[in-house]
Enzyme design. Structure first.
Site, PDB file in Angstrom:
ATOM      1  N   GLU A   1      -9.876   6.231   3.410  1.00 51.20           N
ATOM      2  CA  GLU A   1     -10.897   6.159   3.926  1.00 51.20           C
ATOM      3  C   GLU A   1     -10.202   4.307   4.755  1.00 51.20           C
ATOM      4  O   GLU A   1      -8.779   4.080   3.777  1.00 51.20           O
ATOM      5  CB  GLU A   1     -12.155   5.033   2.961  1.00 51.20           C
ATOM      6  CG  GLU A   1     -11.722   3.769   1.813  1.00 51.20           C
ATOM      7  CD  GLU A   1     -10.570   4.531   1.037  1.00 51.20           C
ATOM      8  OE1 GLU A   1     -10.475   6.034   0.892  1.00 51.20           O
ATOM      9  OE2 GLU A   1      -9.576   3.387   0.595  1.00 51.20           O
TER      10      GLU A   1
ATOM     11  N   LYS B   1       1.225  -1.055   0.240  1.00 55.61           N
ATOM     12  CA  LYS B   1       0.145  -0.020   0.071  1.00 55.61           C
ATOM     13  C   LYS B   1       0.430   1.214  -0.521  1.00 55.61           C
ATOM     14  O   LYS B   1       0.614   2.311  -0.965  1.00 55.61           O
ATOM     15  CB  LYS B   1      -1.220   0.005   1.220  1.00 55.61           C
ATOM     16  CG  LYS B   1      -2.306  -0.960   0.746  1.00 55.61           C
ATOM     17  CD  LYS B   1      -3.451  -0.455   1.487  1.00 55.61           C
ATOM     18  CE  LYS B   1      -4.775  -1.591   1.614  1.00 55.61           C
ATOM     19  NZ  LYS B   1      -3.744  -3.018   1.769  1.00 55.61           N
TER      20      LYS B   1
ATOM     21  N   SER C   1       1.573  -9.917  -0.880  1.00 55.96           N
ATOM     22  CA  SER C   1       1.626  -8.167  -1.029  1.00 55.96           C
ATOM     23  C   SER C   1       1.741  -8.078   0.893  1.00 55.96           C
ATOM     24  O   SER C   1       2.479  -6.708   0.719  1.00 55.96           O
ATOM     25  CB  SER C   1       0.190  -7.904  -1.056  1.00 55.96           C
ATOM     26  OG  SER C   1      -0.658  -8.758  -0.222  1.00 55.96           O
TER      27      SER C   1
HETATM   28  C1  LIG Z   1      -5.345  -3.666   2.098  1.00 58.28           C
HETATM   29  C2  LIG Z   1      -4.079  -5.118   1.535  1.00 58.28           C
HETATM   30  C3  LIG Z   1      -4.913  -5.955   0.613  1.00 58.28           C
HETATM   31  C4  LIG Z   1      -5.993  -5.832  -0.640  1.00 58.28           C
HETATM   32  O1  LIG Z   1      -6.354  -4.803  -1.579  1.00 58.28           O
HETATM   33  P1  LIG Z   1      -5.867  -4.614  -2.970  1.00 58.28           P
HETATM   34  O2  LIG Z   1      -5.895  -2.604  -3.323  1.00 58.28           O
HETATM   35  O3  LIG Z   1      -6.324  -6.109  -3.650  1.00 58.28           O
HETATM   36  O4  LIG Z   1      -3.877  -4.881  -3.260  1.00 58.28           O
HETATM   37  C5  LIG Z   1      -3.938  -7.400   0.006  1.00 58.28           C
HETATM   38  N1  LIG Z   1      -3.374  -7.734   0.882  1.00 58.28           N
HETATM   39  C6  LIG Z   1      -2.783  -6.772   1.657  1.00 58.28           C
HETATM   40  C7  LIG Z   1      -1.072  -7.310   2.896  1.00 58.28           C
HETATM   41  C8  LIG Z   1      -3.487  -5.508   2.318  1.00 58.28           C
HETATM   42  O5  LIG Z   1      -2.823  -4.554   3.484  1.00 58.28           O
END
Ligand SMILES: *Cc1c(COP(=O)(O)O)cnc(C)c1O
Length: 392
Positions: free
Chosen positions: A110, A88, A374
């Protein structure tokens, strides 16, 4: 990467379904972003912060043990190693720079579980911006640690008491604030959703994931992967990975949605939803038989959203990408599998994509796969502990 058309559509999806009072805000953003994306000084500054603040480039790690276990060649794009622990920050840095260049002194955001709120609060400190974060009352009660983190970072967390008191209501309130205060306020959206141009802006800032991964796998294997795999909430880490491979027709994309408990209680908007309008975009939305937005659930708070970025809906309908749903229990299995085999504790969101490798292995033996990791799992330890205890 495909540009949306002048009306902000990717194929039949996207657009800007907003009250007219918001059009000047969107127009201002559109024209500033159009300048920024062609401006070398802007790009250079973004690169500078990605490298020196967030910690890019992230490594592309060959998961040897997991690969052996499943009979594939698996590479993990390690977004979990970034500052604040997830992808993010890429988007937050880009948009904070955009806000700065537009002369805005205040950002609003948000947040659901608080992950995006934390990343917005972080960049607000870096660029000395005032930061207000809208968060549903339900979520505030569930995610105390992240609320505390945002407060340490000097952000003001505004409790949203309307509707289901969760993420979608926080989005509504943030948009209301934006209309009223647009002169000094920038709305920093956390994923590839919302009205045009947001889905494009967030995708562009996150595409650093796929650009790096593409160069890294070419360097290491001298070929492109058979599959790209990523979890899909609003769709930003997945789109960030996929989009730079858009024209590589042989590379197959798989988006992994949150299958939750079952077909009735989940957050898998593409797998179980229907086309509708949510937060300014035409896209797949989870809805009841009256077309109202349905209650959602996922063990991974970051995937718990009833819609999905419109570009994913376009990928779905044009068959550029496949979408699958992985249940809570299966994600827990993925979480355990990566922790035990590789010594890497994934975020529960990412664990959805990890689990799906097990299914993919059955139909694609020896395939070369790049998975987006992610985020890291530290934030989820309490939930995992509770779930494990429940099973005893
Ligand atoms: C917020 C988040 C997501 C999901 O958000 P996307 O916009 O679909 O990437 C996925 N993995 C982590 C670690 C997150 O914090």
């Amino acid at each position: 990467m495909p540009l949306p058309n002048k009306k902000g559509y990717f194929g039949a999806f996207g657009g800007k379904f907003m009250p007219e009072t918001l059009f000047p805000c969107l127009h201002e953003l559109d024209s500033f972003y159009d300048k920024a994306r062609k401006d070398n000084a802007f790009k250079k500054e973004f690169q500078f912060y990605l490298k020196n603040y967030a910690g890019r480039p992230t490594i592309l790690y060959f998961a040897k043990n997991l690969s052996k276990h499943l009979g594939m060649k698996i590479y993990l794009k390690r977004e979990d190693l970034l500052h604040t622990g997830a992808h993010k920050i890429n988007n937050s840095l880009g948009q904070a720079l955009l806000a700065h260049s537009m002369g805005k002194k205040r950002i609003i955001a948000e947040t659901g579980a608080g992950q995006h709120g934390v990343s917005a609060a972080t960049v607000a400190r870096l660029f000395n911006l005032k930061c207000d974060v809208y968060m549903g009352e339900e979520d505030i009660a569930r995610q105390r640690m992240n609320v505390f983190r945002m407060k340490i970072l000097g952000a003001n967390v505004i409790a949203v008491k309307s509707g289901s008191k969760t993420l979608k209501d926080a989005c509504n309130e943030a948009m209301r604030d934006w209309v009223t205060n647009v002169r000094n306020t920038y709305y920093l959206i956390g994923s590839t959703f919302g009205p045009h141009p947001y889905p494009m802006i967030v995708r562009d800032f996150q595409s650093v994931i796929g650009k790096e991964a593409r160069a890294q796998i070419l360097r290491e294997k001298n070929r492109l992967p058979h599959f790209l795999l990523a979890c899909v909430g609003g769709g930003s880490n997945s789109m960030g990975l996929f989009a730079p491979f858009f024209k590589d027709r042989k590379v197959k994309f798989i988006g992994v949605e949150a299958g939750g408990m079952n077909k009735n209680l989940n957050s898998a908007s593409i797998s179980y939803g229907a086309v509708g309008v949510l937060h300014g975009a035409k896209t797949y939305v989870l809805q009841d038989r009256f077309g109202q937005v349905k209650a959602t659930h996922s063990i991974a708070a970051g995937l718990d959203y009833p819609g999905v970025g419109p570009e994913h809906s376009f990928y779905k309908n044009s068959k550029r990408s496949e979408y699958v749903a992985v249940k809570d229990k299966e994600a827990l299995e993925g979480f355990k599998m990566l922790s035990e085999l590789e010594g890497i504790i994934p975020a529960l969101e990412s664990a959805h994509a990890i689990y799906y490798l097990k299914k993919l292995a059955k139909r694609a033996r020896n395939a070369l796969v790049v998975v987006c990791l992610s985020g890291r799992g530290d934030k989820d330890l309490e939930i995992v502990q509770q779930c494990t205890d429940d099973h005893r």
